[in-house]
Design a protein around this motif. Structure first.
Motif, PDB file in Angstrom:
ATOM      1  N   LYS A 188      17.479 -31.623 -46.138  1.00  0.00           N
ATOM      2  CA  LYS A 188      17.832 -30.618 -47.141  1.00  0.00           C
ATOM      3  C   LYS A 188      19.302 -30.682 -47.542  1.00  0.00           C
ATOM      4  O   LYS A 188      19.645 -30.427 -48.695  1.00  0.00           O
ATOM      5  CB  LYS A 188      17.447 -29.239 -46.642  1.00  0.00           C
ATOM      6  CG  LYS A 188      15.927 -29.058 -46.639  1.00  0.00           C
ATOM      7  CD  LYS A 188      15.519 -27.639 -46.381  1.00  0.00           C
ATOM      8  CE  LYS A 188      15.827 -27.220 -44.971  1.00  0.00           C
ATOM      9  NZ  LYS A 188      15.273 -25.894 -44.663  1.00  0.00           N
ATOM     10  N   ALA A 189      20.196 -31.050 -46.609  1.00  0.00           N
ATOM     11  CA  ALA A 189      21.608 -31.190 -46.963  1.00  0.00           C
ATOM     12  C   ALA A 189      21.812 -32.338 -47.940  1.00  0.00           C
ATOM     13  O   ALA A 189      22.508 -32.192 -48.958  1.00  0.00           O
ATOM     14  CB  ALA A 189      22.450 -31.402 -45.706  1.00  0.00           C
ATOM     15  N   ILE A 190      21.210 -33.493 -47.654  1.00  0.00           N
ATOM     16  CA  ILE A 190      21.384 -34.635 -48.549  1.00  0.00           C
ATOM     17  C   ILE A 190      20.650 -34.402 -49.869  1.00  0.00           C
ATOM     18  O   ILE A 190      21.124 -34.811 -50.932  1.00  0.00           O
ATOM     19  CB  ILE A 190      20.890 -35.936 -47.872  1.00  0.00           C
ATOM     20  CG1 ILE A 190      21.641 -36.175 -46.552  1.00  0.00           C
ATOM     21  CG2 ILE A 190      21.097 -37.124 -48.815  1.00  0.00           C
ATOM     22  CD1 ILE A 190      23.153 -36.256 -46.706  1.00  0.00           C
ATOM     23  N   ALA A 191      19.518 -33.722 -49.823  1.00  0.00           N
ATOM     24  CA  ALA A 191      18.821 -33.389 -51.060  1.00  0.00           C
ATOM     25  C   ALA A 191      19.682 -32.503 -51.942  1.00  0.00           C
ATOM     26  O   ALA A 191      19.718 -32.666 -53.168  1.00  0.00           O
ATOM     27  CB  ALA A 191      17.495 -32.704 -50.759  1.00  0.00           C
ATOM     28  N   ASN A 192      20.397 -31.573 -51.355  1.00  0.00           N
ATOM     29  CA  ASN A 192      21.305 -30.715 -52.111  1.00  0.00           C
ATOM     30  C   ASN A 192      22.384 -31.550 -52.792  1.00  0.00           C
ATOM     31  O   ASN A 192      22.708 -31.343 -53.962  1.00  0.00           O
ATOM     32  CB  ASN A 192      21.925 -29.679 -51.171  1.00  0.00           C
ATOM     33  CG  ASN A 192      22.924 -28.770 -51.861  1.00  0.00           C
ATOM     34  OD1 ASN A 192      24.103 -29.119 -51.963  1.00  0.00           O
ATOM     35  ND2 ASN A 192      22.469 -27.615 -52.306  1.00  0.00           N
ATOM     36  N   GLN A 221      20.353 -27.854 -61.149  1.00  0.00           N
ATOM     37  CA  GLN A 221      20.841 -26.618 -60.587  1.00  0.00           C
ATOM     38  C   GLN A 221      20.070 -26.290 -59.314  1.00  0.00           C
ATOM     39  O   GLN A 221      19.153 -25.470 -59.306  1.00  0.00           O
ATOM     40  CB  GLN A 221      20.739 -25.479 -61.602  1.00  0.00           C
ATOM     41  CG  GLN A 221      21.672 -25.668 -62.782  1.00  0.00           C
ATOM     42  CD  GLN A 221      21.691 -24.453 -63.682  1.00  0.00           C
ATOM     43  OE1 GLN A 221      21.191 -23.397 -63.342  1.00  0.00           O
ATOM     44  NE2 GLN A 221      22.277 -24.609 -64.842  1.00  0.00           N
ATOM     45  N   ALA A 222      20.442 -26.954 -58.245  1.00  0.00           N
ATOM     46  CA  ALA A 222      19.816 -26.721 -56.946  1.00  0.00           C
ATOM     47  C   ALA A 222      20.278 -25.374 -56.392  1.00  0.00           C
ATOM     48  O   ALA A 222      21.251 -24.811 -56.857  1.00  0.00           O
ATOM     49  CB  ALA A 222      20.215 -27.849 -55.985  1.00  0.00           C
ATOM     50  N   PRO A 223      19.557 -24.831 -55.386  1.00  0.00           N
ATOM     51  CA  PRO A 223      19.953 -23.545 -54.805  1.00  0.00           C
ATOM     52  C   PRO A 223      21.257 -23.650 -54.026  1.00  0.00           C
ATOM     53  O   PRO A 223      21.736 -24.746 -53.734  1.00  0.00           O
ATOM     54  CB  PRO A 223      18.784 -23.209 -53.881  1.00  0.00           C
ATOM     55  CG  PRO A 223      18.169 -24.520 -53.559  1.00  0.00           C
ATOM     56  CD  PRO A 223      18.324 -25.346 -54.796  1.00  0.00           C
ATOM     57  N   ASN A 245      13.309 -40.225 -41.455  1.00  0.00           N
ATOM     58  CA  ASN A 245      13.747 -39.032 -42.173  1.00  0.00           C
ATOM     59  C   ASN A 245      14.391 -39.375 -43.515  1.00  0.00           C
ATOM     60  O   ASN A 245      14.458 -38.531 -44.404  1.00  0.00           O
ATOM     61  CB  ASN A 245      14.657 -38.146 -41.316  1.00  0.00           C
ATOM     62  CG  ASN A 245      15.892 -38.852 -40.832  1.00  0.00           C
ATOM     63  OD1 ASN A 245      16.040 -40.054 -41.020  1.00  0.00           O
ATOM     64  ND2 ASN A 245      16.781 -38.117 -40.195  1.00  0.00           N
ATOM     65  N   GLU A 246      14.822 -40.632 -43.713  1.00  0.00           N
ATOM     66  CA  GLU A 246      15.255 -41.068 -45.040  1.00  0.00           C
ATOM     67  C   GLU A 246      14.051 -41.153 -45.969  1.00  0.00           C
ATOM     68  O   GLU A 246      14.147 -40.803 -47.157  1.00  0.00           O
ATOM     69  CB  GLU A 246      15.969 -42.421 -44.955  1.00  0.00           C
ATOM     70  CG  GLU A 246      17.341 -42.357 -44.317  1.00  0.00           C
ATOM     71  CD  GLU A 246      18.004 -43.718 -44.243  1.00  0.00           C
ATOM     72  OE1 GLU A 246      19.243 -43.766 -44.207  1.00  0.00           O
ATOM     73  OE2 GLU A 246      17.289 -44.737 -44.215  1.00  0.00           O
ATOM     74  N   LEU A 247      12.939 -41.617 -45.433  1.00  0.00           N
ATOM     75  CA  LEU A 247      11.707 -41.658 -46.222  1.00  0.00           C
ATOM     76  C   LEU A 247      11.280 -40.242 -46.618  1.00  0.00           C
ATOM     77  O   LEU A 247      10.904 -39.989 -47.775  1.00  0.00           O
ATOM     78  CB  LEU A 247      10.593 -42.331 -45.407  1.00  0.00           C
ATOM     79  CG  LEU A 247       9.234 -42.494 -46.087  1.00  0.00           C
ATOM     80  CD1 LEU A 247       9.355 -43.390 -47.315  1.00  0.00           C
ATOM     81  CD2 LEU A 247       8.215 -43.074 -45.098  1.00  0.00           C
ATOM     82  N   ARG A 262      11.040 -38.742 -50.525  1.00  0.00           N
ATOM     83  CA  ARG A 262       9.838 -38.050 -51.022  1.00  0.00           C
ATOM     84  C   ARG A 262      10.165 -36.604 -51.410  1.00  0.00           C
ATOM     85  O   ARG A 262       9.656 -36.084 -52.403  1.00  0.00           O
ATOM     86  CB  ARG A 262       8.743 -38.093 -49.964  1.00  0.00           C
ATOM     87  CG  ARG A 262       8.107 -39.472 -49.867  1.00  0.00           C
ATOM     88  CD  ARG A 262       7.011 -39.504 -48.824  1.00  0.00           C
ATOM     89  NE  ARG A 262       6.229 -40.732 -48.951  1.00  0.00           N
ATOM     90  CZ  ARG A 262       5.679 -41.376 -47.936  1.00  0.00           C
ATOM     91  NH1 ARG A 262       5.818 -40.917 -46.717  1.00  0.00           N
ATOM     92  NH2 ARG A 262       4.977 -42.472 -48.128  1.00  0.00           N
ATOM     93  N   PHE A 263      10.989 -35.997 -50.618  1.00  0.00           N
ATOM     94  CA  PHE A 263      11.396 -34.617 -50.887  1.00  0.00           C
ATOM     95  C   PHE A 263      12.117 -34.520 -52.225  1.00  0.00           C
ATOM     96  O   PHE A 263      11.827 -33.654 -53.056  1.00  0.00           O
ATOM     97  CB  PHE A 263      12.292 -34.149 -49.744  1.00  0.00           C
ATOM     98  CG  PHE A 263      12.743 -32.720 -49.858  1.00  0.00           C
ATOM     99  CD1 PHE A 263      11.832 -31.695 -49.782  1.00  0.00           C
ATOM    100  CD2 PHE A 263      14.082 -32.415 -50.012  1.00  0.00           C
ATOM    101  CE1 PHE A 263      12.232 -30.373 -49.864  1.00  0.00           C
ATOM    102  CE2 PHE A 263      14.497 -31.103 -50.098  1.00  0.00           C
ATOM    103  CZ  PHE A 263      13.567 -30.076 -50.018  1.00  0.00           C
ATOM    104  N   ILE A 264      13.069 -35.423 -52.448  1.00  0.00           N
ATOM    105  CA  ILE A 264      13.813 -35.442 -53.716  1.00  0.00           C
ATOM    106  C   ILE A 264      12.860 -35.682 -54.883  1.00  0.00           C
ATOM    107  O   ILE A 264      12.936 -35.031 -55.926  1.00  0.00           O
ATOM    108  CB  ILE A 264      14.899 -36.538 -53.681  1.00  0.00           C
ATOM    109  CG1 ILE A 264      15.963 -36.197 -52.637  1.00  0.00           C
ATOM    110  CG2 ILE A 264      15.539 -36.716 -55.056  1.00  0.00           C
ATOM    111  CD1 ILE A 264      16.914 -37.335 -52.348  1.00  0.00           C
TER     112      ILE A 264
END
Length: 333
Positions: A205-209, A218-220, A306-308, A312-314
């Motif tokens: 979640k930190a890297i996704a931000n 406009q991420a949270p 967790n990079e994978l 996927r999360f992004i």
């Protein structure tokens, strides 16, 4: 501290190499009686901290309070940690770049939490202290021998989360590249270890931000985006199994929990704060950060688990992706 009595008292305490509750009570009265913790007083307190290995439980609380008051509220500009003041603090709490005591580490984090603004370097330095413990087995976190180098435990993840929250004030809502660098270095060092599940949650979640901001999305806010999820408390202790389930569902477990925690419609205040900060950041954002991230993920030739999950999360949460990141996303089905 004022007058010869104070100077003599300091000398007595230093000579004894011991700080008692009575000493702290007297120092508190002398330091705070005029409401100002001066530079000379702050330096004297650092000398005491170094000279007295035998410290009562009251000392760390007073020491952190007094030094924080000095550097955040008395040093200029008040409320803001300038580059010069950040350098002074880093020099005061560390030896060869490593913070050696938990009291000094708590001071560093507390300053970040209280200040309205601090330099990126100070936040990155604080994160680096966790990295030193995880990778090298050095520093304040290793006192007591409870932590194992090469593995990241819940206590370390909680401290990382606290530091990231602390630097989120006054518009620093997006994760910075300096912070992302440290998180990736930690991730590289613990990639094959049985880490606490909360590390994978925080990293993704930190890297996704960081990615979303680099893409202009406009991420949270940090506080919302990095909120710890209750489902992780119930996660299997087998990290590999947990990540395998996440990967097999395309990151949907994490995505669903993230959406539940973010609940943008219910966080109007956070959303408005982010909108203003994002507008400011967009003015200085270019292709450099996105290109760096595209090269950084999977730089050893393969995507770690967790990079994978991160990719996927992004892919599932970002409505617009920076062109530099598109080749990376195409690798993931």
């Amino acid at each position: 501290m004022h007058g010869q009595n104070a100077a003599a008292r300091i000398a007595d305490i230093e000579a004894s190499e011991r700080i008692t509750p009575l000493d702290v009570l007297e120092l508190r009265r002398l330091v705070f009686r005029d409401g100002v913790v001066t530079g000379s007083e702050a330096q004297a307190l650092f000398r005491l901290n170094d000279a007295c290995p035998d410290q009562c439980a009251e000392w760390p609380v007073f020491f952190v309070e007094a030094i924080t008051d000095h550097i955040v509220h008395q040093a200029r500009p008040a409320g803001y940690i300038s580059a010069q003041n950040a350098d002074w603090l880093i020099g005061a709490v560390s030896r060869s770049g490593v913070v050696e005591t938990r009291t000094e580490l708590e001071l560093l984090v507390r300053v970040l939490e209280v200040a309205k603004f601090s330099t990126e370097r100070l936040a990155a330095f604080a994160l680096a202290q966790v990295k030193e413990a995880v990778v090298e087995g050095k520093g304040a976190l290793m006192q007591g021998g409870e932590l194992v180098p090469g593995v990241i435990e819940k206590a370390e993840v909680d401290l990382l989360r606290r530091i990231l929250y602390a630097f989120g004030g006054d518009g620093n809502i997006a994760i910075t590249r300096a912070e992302a660098e440290v998180l990736f270095e930690i991730n590289d060092a613990v990639a094959s270890a049985r880490n606490d599940p909360s590390w994978n949650d925080l990293f993704v979640k930190a890297i996704a931000n960081f990615v979303m901001c680099a893409s202009g999305y406009q991420a949270p806010t940090r506080e919302v985006a990095l909120r710890q999820e209750s489902f992780l408390d119930r996660a299997d202790a087998n990290i590999g199994g947990f990540l395998a389930r996440m990967a097999s569902t395309g990151g949907r477990e994490l995505l669903a929990a993230y959406r539940q925690s973010v609940d943008i419609d219910a966080d109007w205040e956070a959303r408005n704060q982010w909108h203003d900060a994002c507008a400011r950041r967009a003015e200085r954002c270019d292709n450099v950060e996105a290109r760096w991230l595209a090269e950084r993920i999977g730089k050893d030739g393969r995507l770690q688990e967790n990079e994978l999950a991160l990719v996927r999360f992004i892919k599932e949460t970002s409505p617009s992706i920076h062109p530099e990141l598109q080749p990376l996303l195409e690798k993931v089905a």
